[in-house]
Design a protein around this motif. Structure first.
Motif, PDB file in Angstrom:
ATOM      1  N   ASN A  33       0.826  -1.214   0.000  1.00  0.00           N
ATOM      2  CA  ASN A  33       0.000   0.000   0.000  1.00  0.00           C
ATOM      3  C   ASN A  33       0.860   1.263   0.000  1.00  0.00           C
ATOM      4  O   ASN A  33       0.557   2.239  -0.693  1.00  0.00           O
ATOM      5  CB  ASN A  33      -0.921   0.020   1.216  1.00  0.00           C
ATOM      6  CG  ASN A  33      -2.087  -0.949   1.055  1.00  0.00           C
ATOM      7  OD1 ASN A  33      -2.287  -1.496  -0.014  1.00  0.00           O
ATOM      8  ND2 ASN A  33      -2.825  -1.150   2.127  1.00  0.00           N
ATOM      9  N   ALA A  34       1.926   1.229   0.783  1.00  0.00           N
ATOM     10  CA  ALA A  34       2.825   2.380   0.841  1.00  0.00           C
ATOM     11  C   ALA A  34       3.430   2.628  -0.543  1.00  0.00           C
ATOM     12  O   ALA A  34       3.515   3.766  -1.015  1.00  0.00           O
ATOM     13  CB  ALA A  34       3.924   2.129   1.872  1.00  0.00           C
ATOM     14  N   ASP A  90       2.188   1.675  -3.433  1.00  0.00           N
ATOM     15  CA  ASP A  90       1.136   2.185  -4.332  1.00  0.00           C
ATOM     16  C   ASP A  90       0.954   3.692  -4.140  1.00  0.00           C
ATOM     17  O   ASP A  90       0.777   4.444  -5.097  1.00  0.00           O
ATOM     18  CB  ASP A  90      -0.218   1.508  -4.043  1.00  0.00           C
ATOM     19  CG  ASP A  90      -0.225   0.042  -4.464  1.00  0.00           C
ATOM     20  OD1 ASP A  90       0.708  -0.370  -5.181  1.00  0.00           O
ATOM     21  OD2 ASP A  90      -1.161  -0.682  -4.069  1.00  0.00           O
ATOM     22  N   ALA A  91       0.978   4.112  -2.870  1.00  0.00           N
ATOM     23  CA  ALA A  91       0.763   5.531  -2.560  1.00  0.00           C
ATOM     24  C   ALA A  91       1.884   6.385  -3.148  1.00  0.00           C
ATOM     25  O   ALA A  91       1.649   7.491  -3.643  1.00  0.00           O
ATOM     26  CB  ALA A  91       0.660   5.730  -1.055  1.00  0.00           C
ATOM     27  N   LYS A 126       1.483   6.606  -6.900  1.00  0.00           N
ATOM     28  CA  LYS A 126       0.466   7.585  -7.273  1.00  0.00           C
ATOM     29  C   LYS A 126       1.028   9.004  -7.233  1.00  0.00           C
ATOM     30  O   LYS A 126       0.796   9.805  -8.139  1.00  0.00           O
ATOM     31  CB  LYS A 126      -0.745   7.487  -6.343  1.00  0.00           C
ATOM     32  CG  LYS A 126      -1.632   6.292  -6.661  1.00  0.00           C
ATOM     33  CD  LYS A 126      -2.795   6.198  -5.686  1.00  0.00           C
ATOM     34  CE  LYS A 126      -3.411   4.796  -5.727  1.00  0.00           C
ATOM     35  NZ  LYS A 126      -4.114   4.464  -4.482  1.00  0.00           N
ATOM     36  N   ASP A 168       5.101   6.078   4.767  1.00  0.00           N
ATOM     37  CA  ASP A 168       5.491   6.419   3.404  1.00  0.00           C
ATOM     38  C   ASP A 168       5.291   7.902   3.210  1.00  0.00           C
ATOM     39  O   ASP A 168       4.527   8.539   3.938  1.00  0.00           O
ATOM     40  CB  ASP A 168       4.648   5.635   2.387  1.00  0.00           C
ATOM     41  CG  ASP A 168       3.179   6.016   2.417  1.00  0.00           C
ATOM     42  OD1 ASP A 168       2.841   7.116   1.948  1.00  0.00           O
ATOM     43  OD2 ASP A 168       2.355   5.215   2.923  1.00  0.00           O
ATOM     44  N   GLY A 215      -0.888  10.032   0.361  1.00  0.00           N
ATOM     45  CA  GLY A 215      -1.691  10.279   1.563  1.00  0.00           C
ATOM     46  C   GLY A 215      -3.180  10.165   1.321  1.00  0.00           C
ATOM     47  O   GLY A 215      -3.624   9.850   0.205  1.00  0.00           O
ATOM     48  N   MET A 216      -3.961  10.401   2.383  1.00  0.00           N
ATOM     49  CA  MET A 216      -5.417  10.315   2.263  1.00  0.00           C
ATOM     50  C   MET A 216      -6.070  11.497   2.987  1.00  0.00           C
ATOM     51  O   MET A 216      -5.618  11.892   4.054  1.00  0.00           O
ATOM     52  CB  MET A 216      -5.930   9.030   2.917  1.00  0.00           C
ATOM     53  CG  MET A 216      -5.778   7.784   2.093  1.00  0.00           C
ATOM     54  SD  MET A 216      -6.326   6.310   2.997  1.00  0.00           S
ATOM     55  CE  MET A 216      -4.887   5.945   3.992  1.00  0.00           C
ATOM     56  N   ASN A 254     -11.799   4.364   1.959  1.00  0.00           N
ATOM     57  CA  ASN A 254     -10.862   3.272   1.686  1.00  0.00           C
ATOM     58  C   ASN A 254     -10.629   2.340   2.865  1.00  0.00           C
ATOM     59  O   ASN A 254     -10.345   1.171   2.690  1.00  0.00           O
ATOM     60  CB  ASN A 254      -9.504   3.832   1.249  1.00  0.00           C
ATOM     61  CG  ASN A 254      -9.621   4.644  -0.014  1.00  0.00           C
ATOM     62  OD1 ASN A 254     -10.497   4.400  -0.830  1.00  0.00           O
ATOM     63  ND2 ASN A 254      -8.755   5.626  -0.158  1.00  0.00           N
ATOM     64  N   LEU A 255     -10.706   2.885   4.054  1.00  0.00           N
ATOM     65  CA  LEU A 255     -10.395   2.041   5.207  1.00  0.00           C
ATOM     66  C   LEU A 255     -11.643   1.613   5.967  1.00  0.00           C
ATOM     67  O   LEU A 255     -11.609   0.688   6.761  1.00  0.00           O
ATOM     68  CB  LEU A 255      -9.446   2.775   6.171  1.00  0.00           C
ATOM     69  CG  LEU A 255      -8.178   3.344   5.527  1.00  0.00           C
ATOM     70  CD1 LEU A 255      -7.303   4.011   6.573  1.00  0.00           C
ATOM     71  CD2 LEU A 255      -7.387   2.258   4.813  1.00  0.00           C
ATOM     72  N   GLY A 267      -9.076  -7.321  -2.052  1.00  0.00           N
ATOM     73  CA  GLY A 267      -8.598  -6.006  -1.679  1.00  0.00           C
ATOM     74  C   GLY A 267      -8.806  -5.710  -0.216  1.00  0.00           C
ATOM     75  O   GLY A 267      -9.223  -4.639   0.166  1.00  0.00           O
ATOM     76  N   VAL A 268      -8.564  -6.701   0.614  1.00  0.00           N
ATOM     77  CA  VAL A 268      -8.715  -6.479   2.045  1.00  0.00           C
ATOM     78  C   VAL A 268      -7.344  -6.402   2.675  1.00  0.00           C
ATOM     79  O   VAL A 268      -7.174  -6.634   3.855  1.00  0.00           O
ATOM     80  CB  VAL A 268      -9.538  -7.593   2.714  1.00  0.00           C
ATOM     81  CG1 VAL A 268     -10.956  -7.538   2.211  1.00  0.00           C
ATOM     82  CG2 VAL A 268      -8.931  -8.944   2.454  1.00  0.00           C
ATOM     83  N   GLY A 269      -6.372  -6.086   1.853  1.00  0.00           N
ATOM     84  CA  GLY A 269      -4.985  -6.075   2.299  1.00  0.00           C
ATOM     85  C   GLY A 269      -4.758  -5.329   3.595  1.00  0.00           C
ATOM     86  O   GLY A 269      -4.148  -5.847   4.527  1.00  0.00           O
ATOM     87  N   PHE A 270      -5.293  -4.134   3.664  1.00  0.00           N
ATOM     88  CA  PHE A 270      -5.065  -3.307   4.830  1.00  0.00           C
ATOM     89  C   PHE A 270      -5.541  -3.992   6.113  1.00  0.00           C
ATOM     90  O   PHE A 270      -4.919  -3.893   7.169  1.00  0.00           O
ATOM     91  CB  PHE A 270      -5.795  -1.970   4.639  1.00  0.00           C
ATOM     92  CG  PHE A 270      -5.839  -1.136   5.882  1.00  0.00           C
ATOM     93  CD1 PHE A 270      -4.708  -0.489   6.333  1.00  0.00           C
ATOM     94  CD2 PHE A 270      -7.009  -1.042   6.619  1.00  0.00           C
ATOM     95  CE1 PHE A 270      -4.740   0.260   7.495  1.00  0.00           C
ATOM     96  CE2 PHE A 270      -7.054  -0.295   7.780  1.00  0.00           C
ATOM     97  CZ  PHE A 270      -5.918   0.361   8.224  1.00  0.00           C
ATOM     98  N   THR A 275       1.698   8.797   4.792  1.00  0.00           N
ATOM     99  CA  THR A 275       0.893   8.021   5.729  1.00  0.00           C
ATOM    100  C   THR A 275       1.774   7.223   6.689  1.00  0.00           C
ATOM    101  O   THR A 275       2.769   6.627   6.271  1.00  0.00           O
ATOM    102  CB  THR A 275      -0.006   7.040   4.936  1.00  0.00           C
ATOM    103  OG1 THR A 275      -0.786   7.791   4.003  1.00  0.00           O
ATOM    104  CG2 THR A 275      -0.923   6.266   5.855  1.00  0.00           C
ATOM    105  N   ARG A 299      -3.293 -10.563  -6.434  1.00  0.00           N
ATOM    106  CA  ARG A 299      -4.254 -11.031  -5.449  1.00  0.00           C
ATOM    107  C   ARG A 299      -4.902 -12.335  -5.833  1.00  0.00           C
ATOM    108  O   ARG A 299      -6.114 -12.466  -5.884  1.00  0.00           O
ATOM    109  CB  ARG A 299      -5.365 -10.000  -5.250  1.00  0.00           C
ATOM    110  CG  ARG A 299      -4.876  -8.598  -5.117  1.00  0.00           C
ATOM    111  CD  ARG A 299      -5.833  -7.767  -4.336  1.00  0.00           C
ATOM    112  NE  ARG A 299      -5.108  -6.835  -3.520  1.00  0.00           N
ATOM    113  CZ  ARG A 299      -4.514  -7.150  -2.394  1.00  0.00           C
ATOM    114  NH1 ARG A 299      -4.614  -8.359  -1.898  1.00  0.00           N
ATOM    115  NH2 ARG A 299      -3.840  -6.258  -1.723  1.00  0.00           N
TER     116      ARG A 299
END
Ligand code: ADP
Ligand code: MG
Length: 634
Positions: A35-36, A38-39, A42, A77, A81-82, A90-91, A118-121, A166, A267
């Protein structure tokens, strides 16, 4: 502040995550790092297209930190950010496309499949009893803090954070009996996990690790030599190699490693059936790493499925799902394509007209086809597994767009061979044809097992020729498009001339037609509109009757249109033909009744027609009336 509730599906997954004995607890780190990464992808993409950006590519980093005193692991990371809304979206809500299928999978207690949704987090909750996410979106002044202890829900409030990006802070659970969590507070253990799962991540993953070495103390020993001490210091180190796996040679990254990469990135919890490596130089220089999955993702046959390959330009992600490289019929292929020649701000519209990309696409298409052909020949079991999931896709591909891709796909489709009792390709069918056979015979049937007992297949099989069982409604459409394979025409054994008769047999049959002319006319009149024709059969051996169709609309086509929503199916009806076997007892009864008792003869005709309908899998229009008729004759 009141806690917000997770959406229902999220709750169930969380419950399951926390309560099931998930054997791979350790994957939480991989998920957070991915996820980090990916962020950062982006943000790096965003600033690429911004001229006055203050962010340099070299500043990007991921940090994994342990605080043993506080009992926490933090993954940070400096990516995109969000915002608070994004955190909420997302969360707070997982498995966005929470379909029925999805719930079914969960009910199956198929824990391994979890990553697919997509439940990685959420995997963080496998090792943490509370999770805090501090995030500041790129360009925003303030940060927000998302906090949750699991199923109870979560809170979001304003907070502070230097710089954007994040921090995900996990408070690691206490050890409980055989369930050990404290290992995740050991730097060395975490470093191992980074090396195992996240080595290829393109951004540097920093950790503070212990490094020991002999150091001079500045003093001298008895011999006058400089005194040395073995000292351990904490140093900041990049612990991943950062080379994307598709840039590594087969020696550096074997198939096993590639398969792991696939499962992680796309996945899937099953190994792909194929790993395809492409390295091209010349007009366009690029590398590609493609995979053929073993199983269709749960949403593959829905509108939600987004096909496409990931495009990179020199390791920078430029498009997540580029669907235009491979034809639609190959949309099950996953993978990445990386080329220094790809323009960074390529867009969908540009793509379609870019001749370089077209060349890449057509080359990749060839490679995929070649690999599938190889698989079919050399690893038929794997191919069968693949085909079970994607065979229909290939067949639809043949038919789609008026057969545009038919040539590409005709060697890849298989059908059930009645003679061999297994799936065969058209090439295999043709290869096995005995001398004298000129057509490819097929019969439509509810099931493959059923096919060999169908009266229509009888004369062909008796001749020693194989018959393909068409069990899927798409199958007849496939032959309609292909028309022939290797110059051999397709022949529907139910409706078409089998081409098996000798001259003598033909004469014999014509004589019979003449002999029973009146009876046949009578039967046709009796059945009226229900049939287009009644005939003395040239095919039947053991069965008394057969219901076939004439013209282009077969039973399958009729069914296909009938099941289409709306009025599309209205008026589309197969022209039914009743065939009678003169050697059968039923026919002899009919014949004698025809001479002595016309009313009874009419009833026999109706019963013969009804039975033919049943044998052909067609329903009887008025079952009560029909049953009364049959019973009245007993
Ligand atoms: P996935 O990564 O498959 O989308 P996750 O459950 O791992 O699913 O993450 C859910 C979403 O939360 C991500 O798609 C992303 O939008 C957001 N997210 C998670 N971690 C971060 C992060 N470190 N920075 C920015 N956004 C993040
Ligand atoms: Mg993720």
């Amino acid at each position: 502040m009141a806690k917000r509730q997770f959406k229902t599906e999220s709750k169930r997954i969380l419950d399951m995550m926390v309560n099931s004995i998930y054997t791979h607890k350790e994957i939480f780190l991989r998920e957070l790092i991915s996820n980090a990464s990916d962020a950062i992808d982006k943000l790096s993409y965003k600033v690429l297209t911004e001229s006055d950006s203050k962010v340099g590519k070299d500043d990007f980093r991921i940090d994994v930190k342990v605080d043993r005193g506080a009992g926490t692991v933090t993954v940070s990371d400096n990516g995109i950010g969000m915002t608070a809304e994004e955190m909420e979206k997302n969360l707070g809500y997982i498995a966005h496309s929470g379909t029925l299928e999805f719930k079914k999978e969960i009910d199956d207690k198929d824990n391994e499949s979890i990553g697919q949704f997509g439940v990685g987090f959420y995997s963080a909750f496998m090792v943490a009893d509370s999770v805090r996410v501090v995030s500041r979106a790129y360009g925003a002044e303030t940060a927000n803090v998302w906090e949750s202890e699991g199923v109870d829900g979560y809170t979001i409030k304003e907070g502070r954070k230097d710089g954007f990006g994040t921090d995900v802070i996990l408070h690691i659970k206490d050890d409980k009996g055989s369930e050990e969590y404290s290992e995740f507070l050991e730097t060395e253990r975490l470093r191992e996990l980074v090396e195992k799962y996240s080595d290829y991540i393109r951004w540097p993953i920093h950790m503070t690790v212990d490094e020991s070495e002999w150091k001079e103390t500045g003093e001298k020993d008895e011999k006058g030599e400089p005194k040395k001490d073995y000292v351990t210091t904490k140093v900041d180190k990049v612990v991943n190699s950062m080379v994307p796996i598709w840039k590594k040679s087969k020696k550096e990254a074997d198939d096993e490693k590639c398969r792991e990469f696939y499962k992680d990135k796309f996945r899937d919890y099953e190994d792909p059936v194929s790993v395809i490596r492409v390295s091209a130089e010349g007009n366009v220089t690029y590398k590609a790493l493609l995979f053929v999955p073993a199983k269709a993702p749960y949403d593959f046959y829905t509108r939600d499925f987004q096909p496409g390959l990931q495009l990179y330009s020199n390791g920078v992600l430029i498009m997540d799902k580029c669907a235009d490289l491979l034809p639609y019929c190959f949309r099950f292929v996953r993978g990445v394509v990386d080329s220094p020649d790809f323009s960074l701000n390529i867009s969908r519209e540009v793509l379609q007209h870019d001749s370089q990309l077209k060349a890449v696409g057509s080359n990749l298409t060839k490679k995929v086809k070649k690999e599938l052909e190889r698989l079919m020949k050399e690893e038929p079991e794997k191919y069968a597994r693949f085909y079970e999931s994607f065979g229909r896709q290939l067949k639809y591909g043949v038919v789609d767009q008026y057969g545009r891709d038919a040539d590409l796909l005709k060697d890849l489709i298989t059908f059930h061979s009645v003679k061999q009792g297994k799936q065969v390709s058209l090439a295999q069918y043709v290869e096995d044809m005995p001398e004298g056979q000129t057509k490819i015979y097929y019969v439509t049937s509810e099931t493959a097992a059923h096919a060999k007992d169908l009266p229509q297949a009888e004369p062909v099989l008796a001749k020693g020729y194989d018959v393909l069982a068409f069990t899927d409604e798409i199958d007849t459409f496939v032959t309609n498009v292909l028309r022939e394979f290797d110059k051999k025409e397709f022949c529907n054994v139910t409706t078409e001339d089998l081409g098996l008769e000798s001259e003598e047999e033909r004469k014999e049959a014509e004589k019979k037609d003449e002999e029973y002319k009146d009876l046949v006319a009578f039967a046709k009149e009796t059945l009226g509109e229900e049939v287009a024709d009644v005939r003395i059969s040239r095919k039947l051996r053991n069965h008394a009757v057969l219901l076939t169709t004439q013209g282009n609309i077969t039973f399958e086509v009729e069914k296909y249109f009938r099941e289409m929503p709306g009025q599309a199916g209205d008026g589309i009806k197969a022209a039914r033909v009743l065939e009678l076997n003169t050697d059968s007892g039923a026919f002899r009864s009919l014949e004698s009744a025809f001479r002595t008792d016309k009313e009874r003869a009419g009833k026999i005709v109706r019963v013969m027609y009804g039975q033919a309908c049943l044998m052909a899998g067609q329903s009887i229009e008025n079952p009560v009336e029909y049953s009364d008729l049959v019973l009245s004759m007993l």
